[in-house]
Every structure is written in structure tokens, then in C-alpha cells.
Write a protein that holds these residues in place. Structure first.
Motif, PDB file in Angstrom:
ATOM      1  N   ALA A  23     -11.305  -1.291   0.799  1.00 47.53           N
ATOM      2  CA  ALA A  23     -10.980  -0.299  -0.309  1.00 47.53           C
ATOM      3  C   ALA A  23      -9.862  -0.164  -0.466  1.00 47.53           C
ATOM      4  CB  ALA A  23     -11.774   0.972  -0.021  1.00 47.53           C
ATOM      5  N   LEU A  24      -8.689  -0.169   0.633  1.00 45.66           N
ATOM      6  CA  LEU A  24      -7.339  -0.083   0.523  1.00 45.66           C
ATOM      7  C   LEU A  24      -7.229  -1.336   0.958  1.00 45.66           C
ATOM      8  CD1 LEU A  24      -6.682   3.413   2.276  1.00 45.66           C
ATOM      9  CD2 LEU A  24      -6.671   2.909  -0.291  1.00 45.66           C
ATOM     10  N   LYS A  25      -5.898  -2.094   0.030  1.00 46.97           N
ATOM     11  CA  LYS A  25      -5.576  -3.606   0.278  1.00 46.97           C
ATOM     12  C   LYS A  25      -4.130  -3.455   1.189  1.00 46.97           C
ATOM     13  CE  LYS A  25      -9.057  -5.658  -1.492  1.00 46.97           C
ATOM     14  NZ  LYS A  25     -10.176  -6.214  -0.938  1.00 46.97           N
ATOM     15  N   ALA A  26      -3.910  -4.224   1.914  1.00 47.90           N
ATOM     16  CA  ALA A  26      -2.732  -4.400   2.421  1.00 47.90           C
ATOM     17  C   ALA A  26      -1.699  -5.405   1.721  1.00 47.90           C
ATOM     18  CB  ALA A  26      -2.668  -5.158   3.795  1.00 47.90           C
ATOM     19  N   SER A  27      -0.461  -4.881   1.563  1.00 50.84           N
ATOM     20  CA  SER A  27       0.298  -5.505   0.478  1.00 50.84           C
ATOM     21  C   SER A  27       0.725  -6.994   0.843  1.00 50.84           C
ATOM     22  CB  SER A  27       1.927  -4.766   0.396  1.00 50.84           C
ATOM     23  OG  SER A  27       2.401  -4.997   1.743  1.00 50.84           O
ATOM     24  N   ASP A  28       1.137  -7.883   0.220  1.00 56.89           N
ATOM     25  CA  ASP A  28       1.447  -9.102   0.652  1.00 56.89           C
ATOM     26  C   ASP A  28       2.665  -9.074   1.721  1.00 56.89           C
ATOM     27  OD1 ASP A  28      -0.015 -10.186  -1.146  1.00 56.89           O
ATOM     28  OD2 ASP A  28       1.333 -10.782  -2.694  1.00 56.89           O
ATOM     29  N   PRO A  33       3.487  -1.703   7.747  1.00 56.71           N
ATOM     30  CA  PRO A  33       2.800  -2.868   7.759  1.00 56.71           C
ATOM     31  C   PRO A  33       1.419  -3.062   8.682  1.00 56.71           C
ATOM     32  CG  PRO A  33       5.080  -3.539   7.803  1.00 56.71           C
ATOM     33  CD  PRO A  33       4.927  -1.989   7.895  1.00 56.71           C
ATOM     34  N   LEU A  34       1.710  -2.641  10.009  1.00 57.78           N
ATOM     35  CA  LEU A  34       0.497  -2.534  10.838  1.00 57.78           C
ATOM     36  C   LEU A  34      -0.319  -1.444  10.400  1.00 57.78           C
ATOM     37  CD1 LEU A  34       2.095  -3.347  14.257  1.00 57.78           C
ATOM     38  CD2 LEU A  34       1.003  -4.935  12.722  1.00 57.78           C
ATOM     39  N   ARG A  35       0.102  -0.584  10.050  1.00 57.08           N
ATOM     40  CA  ARG A  35      -0.969   0.644   9.513  1.00 57.08           C
ATOM     41  C   ARG A  35      -1.714   0.271   8.191  1.00 57.08           C
ATOM     42  NH1 ARG A  35      -1.804   3.448  13.982  1.00 57.08           N
ATOM     43  NH2 ARG A  35      -0.044   4.257  15.041  1.00 57.08           N
ATOM     44  N   GLN A  36      -0.959  -0.440   7.252  1.00 51.49           N
ATOM     45  CA  GLN A  36      -1.637  -1.216   6.148  1.00 51.49           C
ATOM     46  C   GLN A  36      -2.894  -1.839   6.587  1.00 51.49           C
ATOM     47  OE1 GLN A  36       0.581  -2.890   2.950  1.00 51.49           O
ATOM     48  NE2 GLN A  36       2.217  -1.617   3.626  1.00 51.49           N
ATOM     49  N   LEU A  37      -2.517  -2.744   7.422  1.00 51.56           N
ATOM     50  CA  LEU A  37      -3.546  -3.852   8.158  1.00 51.56           C
ATOM     51  C   LEU A  37      -4.682  -3.094   8.748  1.00 51.56           C
ATOM     52  CD1 LEU A  37      -1.352  -6.343   9.570  1.00 51.56           C
ATOM     53  CD2 LEU A  37      -2.662  -6.636   7.441  1.00 51.56           C
ATOM     54  N   GLN A  38      -4.388  -1.952   9.409  1.00 47.96           N
ATOM     55  CA  GLN A  38      -5.547  -1.170  10.043  1.00 47.96           C
ATOM     56  C   GLN A  38      -6.246  -0.349   9.058  1.00 47.96           C
ATOM     57  OE1 GLN A  38      -2.896   1.301  12.620  1.00 47.96           O
ATOM     58  NE2 GLN A  38      -4.236   0.914  14.220  1.00 47.96           N
ATOM     59  N   LEU A  39      -5.693   0.154   8.090  1.00 47.42           N
ATOM     60  CA  LEU A  39      -6.239   0.710   6.872  1.00 47.42           C
ATOM     61  C   LEU A  39      -7.030   0.033   6.235  1.00 47.42           C
ATOM     62  CD1 LEU A  39      -3.317   3.383   6.025  1.00 47.42           C
ATOM     63  CD2 LEU A  39      -5.583   3.864   6.755  1.00 47.42           C
ATOM     64  N   GLN A  40      -6.856  -1.137   5.990  1.00 46.96           N
ATOM     65  CA  GLN A  40      -7.647  -2.287   5.401  1.00 46.96           C
ATOM     66  C   GLN A  40      -8.936  -2.564   5.863  1.00 46.96           C
ATOM     67  OE1 GLN A  40      -5.704  -5.739   3.066  1.00 46.96           O
ATOM     68  NE2 GLN A  40      -7.330  -6.631   4.297  1.00 46.96           N
ATOM     69  N   MET A  43       0.597  -1.198   0.013  1.00 43.35           N
ATOM     70  CA  MET A  43       0.046  -0.063  -0.140  1.00 43.35           C
ATOM     71  C   MET A  43       1.020   1.166  -0.029  1.00 43.35           C
ATOM     72  SD  MET A  43      -2.780   1.130   2.682  1.00 43.35           S
ATOM     73  CE  MET A  43      -3.707  -0.414   2.908  1.00 43.35           C
ATOM     74  N   LYS A  44       0.819   2.032  -1.044  1.00 44.75           N
ATOM     75  CA  LYS A  44       1.430   3.162  -1.112  1.00 44.75           C
ATOM     76  C   LYS A  44       0.589   4.415  -0.026  1.00 44.75           C
ATOM     77  CE  LYS A  44       4.216   1.297  -3.749  1.00 44.75           C
ATOM     78  NZ  LYS A  44       5.586   0.930  -3.194  1.00 44.75           N
ATOM     79  N   LYS A  45       1.781   5.442   0.126  1.00 40.60           N
ATOM     80  CA  LYS A  45       1.136   6.708   1.010  1.00 40.60           C
ATOM     81  C   LYS A  45       0.257   7.458   0.233  1.00 40.60           C
ATOM     82  CE  LYS A  45       3.063  10.564   3.597  1.00 40.60           C
ATOM     83  NZ  LYS A  45       4.352  10.953   3.981  1.00 40.60           N
ATOM     84  N   THR A  46       0.751   7.766  -1.338  1.00 34.56           N
ATOM     85  CA  THR A  46      -0.109   8.498  -2.052  1.00 34.56           C
ATOM     86  C   THR A  46      -1.514   7.815  -2.274  1.00 34.56           C
ATOM     87  OG1 THR A  46       0.822   7.544  -3.845  1.00 34.56           O
ATOM     88  CG2 THR A  46       1.808   9.844  -3.276  1.00 34.56           C
ATOM     89  N   GLU A  47      -1.611   6.551  -2.280  1.00 41.43           N
ATOM     90  CA  GLU A  47      -3.149   5.801  -2.413  1.00 41.43           C
ATOM     91  C   GLU A  47      -3.888   6.121  -0.977  1.00 41.43           C
ATOM     92  OE1 GLU A  47      -4.583   1.331  -2.924  1.00 41.43           O
ATOM     93  OE2 GLU A  47      -2.504   1.593  -2.561  1.00 41.43           O
ATOM     94  N   VAL A  48      -3.357   6.114  -0.146  1.00 41.45           N
ATOM     95  CA  VAL A  48      -3.895   6.268   1.247  1.00 41.45           C
ATOM     96  C   VAL A  48      -4.438   8.057   1.160  1.00 41.45           C
ATOM     97  CG1 VAL A  48      -3.785   6.493   3.808  1.00 41.45           C
ATOM     98  CG2 VAL A  48      -2.945   4.640   2.346  1.00 41.45           C
ATOM     99  N   LEU A  49      -3.650   8.685   1.123  1.00 40.52           N
ATOM    100  CA  LEU A  49      -3.887  10.332   1.164  1.00 40.52           C
ATOM    101  C   LEU A  49      -4.905  10.556   0.073  1.00 40.52           C
ATOM    102  CD1 LEU A  49      -0.402  11.766   1.578  1.00 40.52           C
ATOM    103  CD2 LEU A  49      -2.133  11.261   3.267  1.00 40.52           C
ATOM    104  N   ASN A  50      -4.850   9.923  -1.062  1.00 41.93           N
ATOM    105  CA  ASN A  50      -6.003  10.088  -2.045  1.00 41.93           C
ATOM    106  C   ASN A  50      -7.480   9.482  -1.606  1.00 41.93           C
ATOM    107  OD1 ASN A  50      -4.457  11.422  -3.754  1.00 41.93           O
ATOM    108  ND2 ASN A  50      -3.908   9.471  -5.089  1.00 41.93           N
ATOM    109  N   HIS A  51      -7.296   8.364  -1.036  1.00 40.23           N
ATOM    110  CA  HIS A  51      -8.505   7.712  -0.575  1.00 40.23           C
ATOM    111  C   HIS A  51      -9.302   8.728   0.649  1.00 40.23           C
ATOM    112  CE1 HIS A  51     -11.551   4.581   0.702  1.00 40.23           C
ATOM    113  NE2 HIS A  51     -11.323   4.823   2.000  1.00 40.23           N
ATOM    114  N   PHE A  52      -8.450   9.221   1.589  1.00 39.30           N
ATOM    115  CA  PHE A  52      -8.910   9.919   2.588  1.00 39.30           C
ATOM    116  C   PHE A  52      -8.770  11.478   2.361  1.00 39.30           C
ATOM    117  CE2 PHE A  52      -8.011   6.013   4.902  1.00 39.30           C
ATOM    118  CZ  PHE A  52      -9.019   6.093   5.813  1.00 39.30           C
TER     119      PHE A  52
END
Length: 64
Positions: free
Chosen positions: A49-54, A36-43, A1-10
Motif C-alpha cells: 500500500a506504501l511503495k518504496a521509492s526507486d 531507505p531501509l524504513r521505506q522497504l520495511q513499510l512497503q 516515500m514521504k513521511k506525511t504519506e506514512v503518517l496519514n496511512h498509519f
């Protein structure tokens, strides 16, 4: 998950920080690859809608 993707979503750093219960400064310090833990929280928060990376998923189960 990329920071720019998260910022665009929110729609900005402040809204990401609010959703996670952290400071905007903490979000600003993230590298382009969200921790990684933030990715899981955001998912979870976004209902997938936002997917955590492998790599983030392996963080949960390193033996996998």
C-alpha cells in the motif's frame, strides 16, 4: 516515500513507531523523505500500500 504519506496511512507517529518496533521519537526525527531501509520495511508491512521509492530500491541492489 514521504513521511506525511506514512503518517496519514498509519494515522499518526505512535502507530508508525509501533508497526516498526521503534520509538515515536525515532519516527519524529525522520526527514520528509523516509530513510531507505524504513521505506522497504513499510512497503512489506503494508503489503505494498506504501511503495518504496526507486532510490530505496537501489539501496538493495546498488549495481542496478
Amino acid at each position: 516515500m514521504k513521511k506525511t504519506e506514512v503518517l496519514n496511512h498509519f494515522k499518526g507517529v505512535s502507530k508508525v513507531a509501533e508497526a516498526l518496533g521503534i520509538s515515536p521519537g525515532a519516527v519524529s526525527q525522520w526527514p520528509e523523505s523516509v530513510p531507505p531501509l524504513r521505506q522497504l520495511q513499510l512497503q512489506a508491512i503494508t503489503g505494498g500500500a506504501l511503495k518504496a521509492s526507486d532510490d530505496a530500491m537501489r539501496f538493495l541492489n546498488p549495481a542496478a
